[in-house]
Design an enzyme around this catalytic site. Structure first.
Site, PDB file in Angstrom:
ATOM      1  N   GLY A 203       0.791  -1.224   0.000  1.00  0.00           N
ATOM      2  CA  GLY A 203       0.000   0.000   0.000  1.00  0.00           C
ATOM      3  C   GLY A 203       0.821   1.271   0.000  1.00  0.00           C
ATOM      4  O   GLY A 203       0.271   2.365  -0.133  1.00  0.00           O
ATOM      5  N   GLU A 204       2.139   1.164   0.158  1.00  0.00           N
ATOM      6  CA  GLU A 204       2.996   2.346   0.101  1.00  0.00           C
ATOM      7  C   GLU A 204       3.274   2.720  -1.357  1.00  0.00           C
ATOM      8  O   GLU A 204       2.950   1.969  -2.284  1.00  0.00           O
ATOM      9  CB  GLU A 204       4.287   2.074   0.869  1.00  0.00           C
ATOM     10  CG  GLU A 204       4.061   1.866   2.361  1.00  0.00           C
ATOM     11  CD  GLU A 204       5.343   1.605   3.134  1.00  0.00           C
ATOM     12  OE1 GLU A 204       6.428   1.552   2.502  1.00  0.00           O
ATOM     13  OE2 GLU A 204       5.261   1.444   4.364  1.00  0.00           O
TER      14      GLU A 204
ATOM     15  N   ARG B 296     -29.792  25.983   7.383  1.00  0.00           N
ATOM     16  CA  ARG B 296     -29.375  24.596   7.615  1.00  0.00           C
ATOM     17  C   ARG B 296     -29.250  24.363   9.122  1.00  0.00           C
ATOM     18  O   ARG B 296     -28.578  25.124   9.828  1.00  0.00           O
ATOM     19  CB  ARG B 296     -28.045  24.292   6.947  1.00  0.00           C
ATOM     20  CG  ARG B 296     -27.637  22.812   7.041  1.00  0.00           C
ATOM     21  CD  ARG B 296     -26.226  22.605   6.527  1.00  0.00           C
ATOM     22  NE  ARG B 296     -26.107  22.921   5.116  1.00  0.00           N
ATOM     23  CZ  ARG B 296     -26.356  22.072   4.133  1.00  0.00           C
ATOM     24  NH1 ARG B 296     -26.754  20.842   4.407  1.00  0.00           N
ATOM     25  NH2 ARG B 296     -26.202  22.426   2.879  1.00  0.00           N
TER      26      ARG B 296
ATOM     27  N   THR C 285     -23.979  17.466  -3.818  1.00  0.00           N
ATOM     28  CA  THR C 285     -25.118  16.603  -4.133  1.00  0.00           C
ATOM     29  C   THR C 285     -26.063  17.240  -5.138  1.00  0.00           C
ATOM     30  O   THR C 285     -26.884  16.555  -5.751  1.00  0.00           O
ATOM     31  CB  THR C 285     -25.919  16.281  -2.864  1.00  0.00           C
ATOM     32  OG1 THR C 285     -26.464  17.501  -2.328  1.00  0.00           O
ATOM     33  CG2 THR C 285     -25.043  15.603  -1.815  1.00  0.00           C
TER      34      THR C 285
ATOM     35  N   ARG D  32     -12.985  23.994   2.535  1.00  0.00           N
ATOM     36  CA  ARG D  32     -14.237  24.467   3.144  1.00  0.00           C
ATOM     37  C   ARG D  32     -14.176  24.497   4.666  1.00  0.00           C
ATOM     38  O   ARG D  32     -14.969  25.190   5.309  1.00  0.00           O
ATOM     39  CB  ARG D  32     -15.401  23.571   2.696  1.00  0.00           C
ATOM     40  CG  ARG D  32     -15.840  23.792   1.269  1.00  0.00           C
ATOM     41  CD  ARG D  32     -16.968  22.857   0.880  1.00  0.00           C
ATOM     42  NE  ARG D  32     -16.473  21.509   0.579  1.00  0.00           N
ATOM     43  CZ  ARG D  32     -17.248  20.490   0.250  1.00  0.00           C
ATOM     44  NH1 ARG D  32     -18.567  20.656   0.185  1.00  0.00           N
ATOM     45  NH2 ARG D  32     -16.737  19.313  -0.037  1.00  0.00           N
TER      46      ARG D  32
ATOM     47  N   ASP E 124     -22.348  29.183  -7.677  1.00  0.00           N
ATOM     48  CA  ASP E 124     -21.804  28.631  -6.439  1.00  0.00           C
ATOM     49  C   ASP E 124     -20.341  28.278  -6.675  1.00  0.00           C
ATOM     50  O   ASP E 124     -19.884  28.233  -7.826  1.00  0.00           O
ATOM     51  CB  ASP E 124     -22.594  27.397  -5.996  1.00  0.00           C
ATOM     52  CG  ASP E 124     -22.684  27.276  -4.472  1.00  0.00           C
ATOM     53  OD1 ASP E 124     -21.847  27.896  -3.792  1.00  0.00           O
ATOM     54  OD2 ASP E 124     -23.587  26.585  -3.982  1.00  0.00           O
TER      55      ASP E 124
ATOM     56  N   LYS F  62     -31.965  30.243   2.514  1.00  0.00           N
ATOM     57  CA  LYS F  62     -31.518  28.903   2.884  1.00  0.00           C
ATOM     58  C   LYS F  62     -31.092  28.891   4.349  1.00  0.00           C
ATOM     59  O   LYS F  62     -30.302  29.719   4.788  1.00  0.00           O
ATOM     60  CB  LYS F  62     -30.339  28.453   2.009  1.00  0.00           C
ATOM     61  CG  LYS F  62     -29.788  27.084   2.375  1.00  0.00           C
ATOM     62  CD  LYS F  62     -28.572  26.733   1.538  1.00  0.00           C
ATOM     63  CE  LYS F  62     -27.918  25.454   1.999  1.00  0.00           C
ATOM     64  NZ  LYS F  62     -26.692  25.133   1.223  1.00  0.00           N
TER      65      LYS F  62
END
Length: 324
Positions: A38-39, A206, A234, A100, A229, A204
């Site tokens: 995996g390296e 949230r 999504t 973000r 944006d 909007k």
């Protein structure tokens, strides 16, 4: 005079090749190897001593690698360049992971943008170029080295102006947080159209992951609406604004964003007839939409000219500094 050497890691090699073509140079050769445990290892196949190095790696997740995998590979490759005596190192991240998460929205939250900046600085990077980060001021403040956010607005506005010529246009932010971004795009589009576009906003809210708010503060009846944006995830927020605009009488609805992540239900959401066309840059290839109806509505704009221009500017600065 230091020589420009440009590299492209992994899936970002085609984008690096486009930048090299725009610069009129050859893409520099390197090797990437995967090991059974995996390296991995990446190394340049030529001397980098005294060179002005630029490494392109867009840090989005795909089927083969997570954002953490890509970030680690980029850091190790840059560190190898520093060990090899490079005069200057610049990381080019068309999509910068964790951009973000630039503030604490809840108690004890990480400020991951700053931690990523510290990782780049730890391997001796002199600069980071990224396309349309979530918050340019937070991005610049996170780094002690040169951090330059490039804007795709002129590129996207020029393309959209050709589509909207002769039409009345309203630029719409899908939430309050993006109003400044939408207004900047409105100004760029106004310049290209050579007539004014109006500005509007979608309500909007949230809370605990639930989005609410139905009010539309915009003049859209009989007009073409452009929803702006920084990225499309999504597609849920984008679709809410598009449907509201249609219900208020919009003649056509377009969406523009620098980064098309298109995760989760995006293929289903963006197939909705409320949307006419979606414009994104090639910072993230729209591979998650492959074979969907939504894919036919997406137009991908090449960002190579923006990065080539930035590299020329940075290289000129390095030459000036070395001459002092």
């Amino acid at each position: 005079m230091s020589e420009i050497k440009l590299y492209g890691l992994g899936a970002s090699r085609p984008q690096a090749q486009a930048i090299a073509t725009a610069l009129g140079i050859a893409l520099s050769a390197h090797e990437e190897r995967e090991f059974d445990d995996g390296e991995h290892k990446a190394r340049p196949l030529e001397s980098v001593r005294g060179a002005d190095i630029y490494v392109v790696h867009s840090l989005y997740a795909d089927a083969g690698q997570s954002v953490n995998d890509k970030l680690c590979r980029l850091l190790f490759f840059l560190a190898a360049m520093r060990d090899g005596g490079a005069a200057r190192l610049t990381a080019i991240t068309p999509y910068l992971c964790y951009a973000r998460k630039d503030r604490r929205s809840k108690p004890h939250d990480p400020v991951t943008t700053r931690y990523v900046a510290q990782l780049f600085e730890a391997v001796g990077v002199n600069g980071v170029l990224a396309l349309d980060v979530h918050n340019p001021a937070a991005f610049e403040n996170a780094f002690r080295c040169c951090a330059e956010p490039l804007e795709a607005q002129p590129l996207v506005a020029a393309r959209l102006a050709a589509v909207l010529s002769g039409l009345d246009v309203t630029v719409l932010s899908p939430d309050n947080g993006g109003l400044k971004r939408a207004d900047a795009f409105r100004r760029a589009l106004t310049d290209k159209l050579e007539r004014p576009a109006t500005l509007g906003q979608m309500e909007k809210w949230r809370s605990a992951g639930v989005v609410s708010g139905e009010a539309l503060f915009a003049e859209v009846a009989g007009r073409s609406v452009v929803i702006v944006d920084d990225l499309i995830g999504t597609g849920t927020t984008l679709l809410r604004a598009a449907r509201a605009a249609r219900e208020a009488g919009a003649q056509a609805v377009y969406a523009v964003a620098s980064h098309g992540l298109f995760v989760g239900p995006a293929a289903r959401e963006l197939a909705d007839p409320a949307l006419d066309r979606i414009l994104v840059t090639d910072s993230v290839p729209p591979f998650r939409l492959a074979g969907s109806t939504a894919a036919d509505r997406v137009e991908v704009l090449a960002s190579a000219p923006l990065f080539a221009q930035a590299i020329r500017r940075h290289h000129a600065c390095s030459i000036s500094a070395s001459a002092i």
